[in-house]
Design an enzyme around this catalytic site. Sequence first.
Site, PDB file in Angstrom:
ATOM      1  N   ARG A  50       0.886  -1.251  -0.019  1.00 29.98           N
ATOM      2  CA  ARG A  50      -0.150   0.118  -0.059  1.00 29.98           C
ATOM      3  C   ARG A  50       0.910   1.286  -0.077  1.00 29.98           C
ATOM      4  O   ARG A  50       1.491   1.659   0.979  1.00 29.98           O
ATOM      5  CB  ARG A  50      -0.944   0.062   1.291  1.00 29.98           C
ATOM      6  N   ASP A  52       1.591   5.225  -0.124  1.00 32.34           N
ATOM      7  CA  ASP A  52       1.274   6.408   0.393  1.00 32.34           C
ATOM      8  C   ASP A  52       0.893   7.359  -0.583  1.00 32.34           C
ATOM      9  O   ASP A  52       1.302   7.248  -1.628  1.00 32.34           O
ATOM     10  CB  ASP A  52       2.065   7.086   1.575  1.00 32.34           C
ATOM     11  N   TYR A 111      12.344  -0.844  -3.729  1.00 31.72           N
ATOM     12  CA  TYR A 111      12.138   0.653  -3.721  1.00 31.72           C
ATOM     13  C   TYR A 111      13.509   1.377  -4.442  1.00 31.72           C
ATOM     14  O   TYR A 111      14.572   0.985  -4.174  1.00 31.72           O
ATOM     15  CB  TYR A 111      11.806   1.328  -2.588  1.00 31.72           C
ATOM     16  N   ARG A 198      11.384   5.983   3.541  1.00 34.09           N
ATOM     17  CA  ARG A 198      11.376   7.255   3.749  1.00 34.09           C
ATOM     18  C   ARG A 198      12.125   7.795   4.875  1.00 34.09           C
ATOM     19  O   ARG A 198      13.214   8.807   4.909  1.00 34.09           O
ATOM     20  CB  ARG A 198      10.110   8.013   3.540  1.00 34.09           C
TER      21      ARG A 198
END
Length: 245
Positions: A50, A52, A111, A198
């Site tokens: 999921r 953001d 990522y 992040r």
Amino acid sequence: MPRYKLLIEYDGGPFVGWQRQRAGLSVQGVLEAAIGRFCQAEVTVLAAGRTDAGVHAAGQVVHVDLPRDYPADTVRDALNFHMKPHPVAVLAAEAVGDDFHARFSATGRAYLYRLLNRRAPAVLERGRAWWVATALDAGAMAEAARHLLGHHDFTTFRASECQAKSPVKTLDLLEVSRDGDLILIRAAARSFLHHQVRNMVGTLKLVGEGKWRPDDVRAALAARDRARGGPTAPPEGLYLTAVRY
């Protein structure tokens, strides 16, 4: 009901995130609406992760059960037609068995985080990279990143709203490289905590600026305290690039 695996990409900028919410446009909502128009049926699409609000995907994987069999290319092309003009595309579709689950069958996720490191503001990269005007030492950031590799308690890099049962994860890859004005941070693991990438990027930026030493990242990790970590990097530089099965 036949199950299909979809490989999708999207620009996260216009969306409240992957997950359907009461208010705002979501990637899941756009995809489900397109499938509904194609199949004339109400469906639920499940994703490998999921993302953001503002986070992009180049290799998101989802699965969906359709009311009948269709050629895979027909599914891809029909959904791309019905999702216009939203910035979401199905890159590939394939029929899979009922035992395939986009999230629970996944064995790894990758990522990429992109920082635009130059004095001039972002124009073409606006919304697709974190613009940092202060000069960053990518070599120091790479040295610091090595302290995070392996099996650790990542509480320092975990968002307060994270719903994972445990903060312990195994980070298989965290590489920092420079390509001209871009600093690229690649991360891979079986799974990640909420905001983990992040938060790691925000911490590595402190090292790149010279505010932290590389060893300070090891100390922050050992503290197991979110307050000891760096800031959360903005979402626009983050991309889900691949899911491994």
